[in-house]
Design an enzyme around this catalytic site. Structure first.
Site, PDB file in Angstrom:
ATOM      1  N   SER A  48      -5.099  26.367  69.602  1.00 54.72           N
ATOM      2  CA  SER A  48      -6.430  26.895  69.289  1.00 54.72           C
ATOM      3  C   SER A  48      -7.520  25.874  69.551  1.00 54.72           C
ATOM      4  O   SER A  48      -7.319  24.660  69.378  1.00 54.72           O
ATOM      5  CB  SER A  48      -6.454  27.269  67.801  1.00 54.72           C
ATOM      6  N   TYR A  73      -4.887  24.625  58.673  1.00 55.27           N
ATOM      7  CA  TYR A  73      -4.503  25.477  59.802  1.00 55.27           C
ATOM      8  C   TYR A  73      -4.633  24.704  61.112  1.00 55.27           C
ATOM      9  O   TYR A  73      -3.719  24.684  61.947  1.00 55.27           O
ATOM     10  CB  TYR A  73      -5.380  26.740  59.831  1.00 55.27           C
ATOM     11  N   LYS A  80      -1.707  23.314  63.893  1.00 61.67           N
ATOM     12  CA  LYS A  80      -1.705  23.514  65.354  1.00 61.67           C
ATOM     13  C   LYS A  80      -1.576  22.177  66.085  1.00 61.67           C
ATOM     14  O   LYS A  80      -0.780  22.046  67.019  1.00 61.67           O
ATOM     15  CB  LYS A  80      -2.988  24.220  65.802  1.00 61.67           C
TER      16      LYS A  80
END
Ligand code: NAD
Ligand code: UD1
Length: 350
Positions: free
Chosen positions: A137, A161, A165
Site C-alpha cells: 500500500s 496497519y 505492510k
C-alpha cells in the site's frame, strides 16, 4: 503459470482480480475466511464468467479458510497437488485493512496480517511454489511532500496497519535473499482503488464502519447519510482539499495479470512497484465528477483535518509503466459511473 492461489479472493480487490484471472485463462483457487466479504462473490463470478465462456466456470475453486491456520492453507496446496493442478503462483490479498482498528487492536492486526503471511510463505516453501504478488500500500510511504511518490521514497508508516505492510515487504525481501535462484516476488503498492466492474455484479462491499471516501460518496448519493464531511479545505492544493491518485478497480486487477506474466517470463527477482494512474485528484474534483457523470448532488461540508492524513499522495508510476505491459485504461468518469452502477444494482451489497 496457470494455477493461481488467491488469498482474500472474495474481497474488493481480490474478486475483481479473480475475474481478470479467469478471463485470462488461469485456474484459480480462492482461499478466504469471509471475515470482511461475502461468499456470494463466488456466485457472482460464476454468473459473469458463464455469460462469456461457460467452460471457464470449472476453473474456479473456493475454500473457506483462514490464513492464520496452517492446515487451511495446506489443505488447498495439497488438494491442488493431489489433483495434478499444482499451485504455481499466489496473489496475496487477505488481510485486515482498517487503520483505526489496527491502532485499537494491534495484536489482531499483527496476527492476521503478519503471522498469516508467514504461514502462507511456509506452505509455499513446502509445496515449492515460489512466485508471489503481495498487496502492499501507498500507506507505507507517509509522504509529506508535493512530489509524486517513487518506489525509493522513504518508508515510514505511521500506524500498525502500515507497519504490517512494510514488515511483510521486509520479510519477503529476506525470503528472496535466502533463495534468489527461485523466488519471484512483486510488492504491488496500491494507491486508491475505487469503482466497480461494469456489469454491476462485483463491487466494494464494506462491512462495519465505512471510512474511505468513495463508499461514503455512494452512501451520500443514495441518501443513507446526509452529507460528506470533507477533512480540511486549508491544504496547500489547488482547491484546498487533499489530493489522491484514484485508480479504477479493473485497472488495478489487470495490473496483477501483467505482474504475473512478467514474473513468469523473467528471471527470479523481487520488485517493488507503485500502481496508480499518476494523476492527482482533489476531494472536490472527485465529488464534482461524480455529480456530473451520475447527474446527482453530493451535499458536503468542511470539517477539520483527519489525524494522520496527507496532503498529496500520487504515484510516480513510471517504473510500472516501463516494466510491465500495463497502462491504466479507465478514466475518473468511468470510476464514478461504474461505482454508482454497482451501488444502484446492489444497494445492500451482496
Ligand atoms: P477486503 O477486506 O475487501 O479484502 C480482503 C479479504 O481478505 C476479505 O475477503 C477478507 O474476508 C479476507 N481475509 C482477511 N483476513 C483473512 C484471513 N485471516 N484468512 C483468510 N481471509 C482473510 O480488502 P481489499 O480492499 O480487497 O484489500 C485487499 C488487500 O489490499 C488487503 O491486504 C489490503 O490491505 C490491501 N490494500 C487495499 C487498499 C484499498 O484501498 N482497498 C489499498 C492498499 C492496499
Ligand atoms: C486511507 C488510509 C490509508 C489506506 C487507504 C485505503 C488514512 C489516513 N489513510 O487512505 O492508509 O491505505 O485509506 O484503505 O486513514 N476524505 C474526506 N472525508 C471522508 C473520508 C475521506 O474528506 O469522510 C478524504 C481524505 O482526507 C483523503 C481522501 O478523501 O484526502 C481519500 O481518503 P480515503 O478514502 O480514506 O483514503 P486515503 O486517505 O488515501
Amino acid at each position: 503459470m496457470k494455477n493461481i492461489l488467491v488469498t482474500g479472493g472474495c474481497g474488493y480487490i481480490g474478486s475483481h482480480t479473480v475475474l481478470s484471472l479467469l478471463e485470462n485463462g488461469y485456474f484459480v483457487y480462492v482461499l478466504d475466511s469471509n471475515v470482511n466479504s461475502s461468499p456470494l462473490v463466488i456466485k457472482r463470478l460464476i454468473e459473469i464468467i458463464s455469460q462469456k465462456d461457460k467452460g471457464k466456470i470449472n476453473n474456479l475453486q473456493f475454500l473457506e479458510g483462514d490464513i492464520r491456520r496452517l492446515e487451511n492453507i495446506e489443505s488447498i496446496f495439497k488438494t491442488a497437488s493431489d489433483n495434478n493442478k499444482k499451485i504455481n503462483g499466489v496473489i496475496h490479498f487477505s488481510g485486515l485493512k482498517s487503520i483505526k482498528e489496527s491502532i485499537n487492536y494491534p495484536l489482531k492486526y499483527w496476527e492476521n496480517n503478519v503471522v498469516g503471511s508467514i504461514n502462507l510463505l511456509k506452505m509455499m516453501d513446502k509445496y515449492e511454489c515460489k512466485t508471489i504478488i503481495f498487496s502492499s500500500s501507498a500507506t507505507i510511504y507517509n509522504n509529506f511532500g508535493k512530489e509524486k511518490i517513487k518506489e525509493n521514497c522513504s518508508i515510514k508508516p505511521i500506524n500498525p496497519y502500515g507497519r504490517n505492510k512494510s514488515t511483510i515487504e521486509l520479510f519477503l525481501n529476506d525470503i528472496y535473499e535466502s533463495d534468489p535462484i527461485n523466488w519471484k516476488i512483486i510488492n504491488l503498492r496500491y494507491f486508491n482503488p475505487i469503482g466497480a466492474h461494469c456489469s454491476g455484479k462485483l463491487g466494494e462491499n464494506p462491512i462495519g464502519l465505512v471510512n474511505n471516501i468513495f463508499p461514503l460518496i455512494l452512501k451520500v448519493a443514495s441518501k443513507n447519510i446526509n452529507q460528506l464531511k470533507i477533512f480540511g479545505n486549508d491544504w496547500d492544493t489547488r482547491d484546498g482539499t487533499c489530493i489522491r491518485d484514484y485508480i479504477h478497480i479493473m485497472d488495478l486487477a489487470n495490473g496483477h495479470i501483467e505482474a504475473l506474466k512478467f514474473l513468469q517470463g523473467n528471471n527470479p527477482q523481487i520488485l517493488n512497484l507503485n500502481i496508480g494512474t499518476g494523476s492527482g485528484i482533489t476531494v472536490l474534483e472527485l465529488i464534482k465528477t461524480f455529480e456530473r457523470v451520475n447527474n446527482l448532488k453530493i451535499p458536503y461540508s468542511f470539517v477539520g483535518r483527519r489525524k494522520g492524513d496527507m496532503e498529496n499522495v500520487v504515484a510516480d508510476n513510471s517504473k510500472i509503466l516501463e516494466i510491465l505491459n500495463w497502462v491504466p485504461k479507465y478514466s475518473l468518469e468511468d470510476m464514478c459511473r461504474d461505482g454508482w452502477n454497482w451501488h444502484l444494482t446492489n444497494p445492500n451489497g451482496y
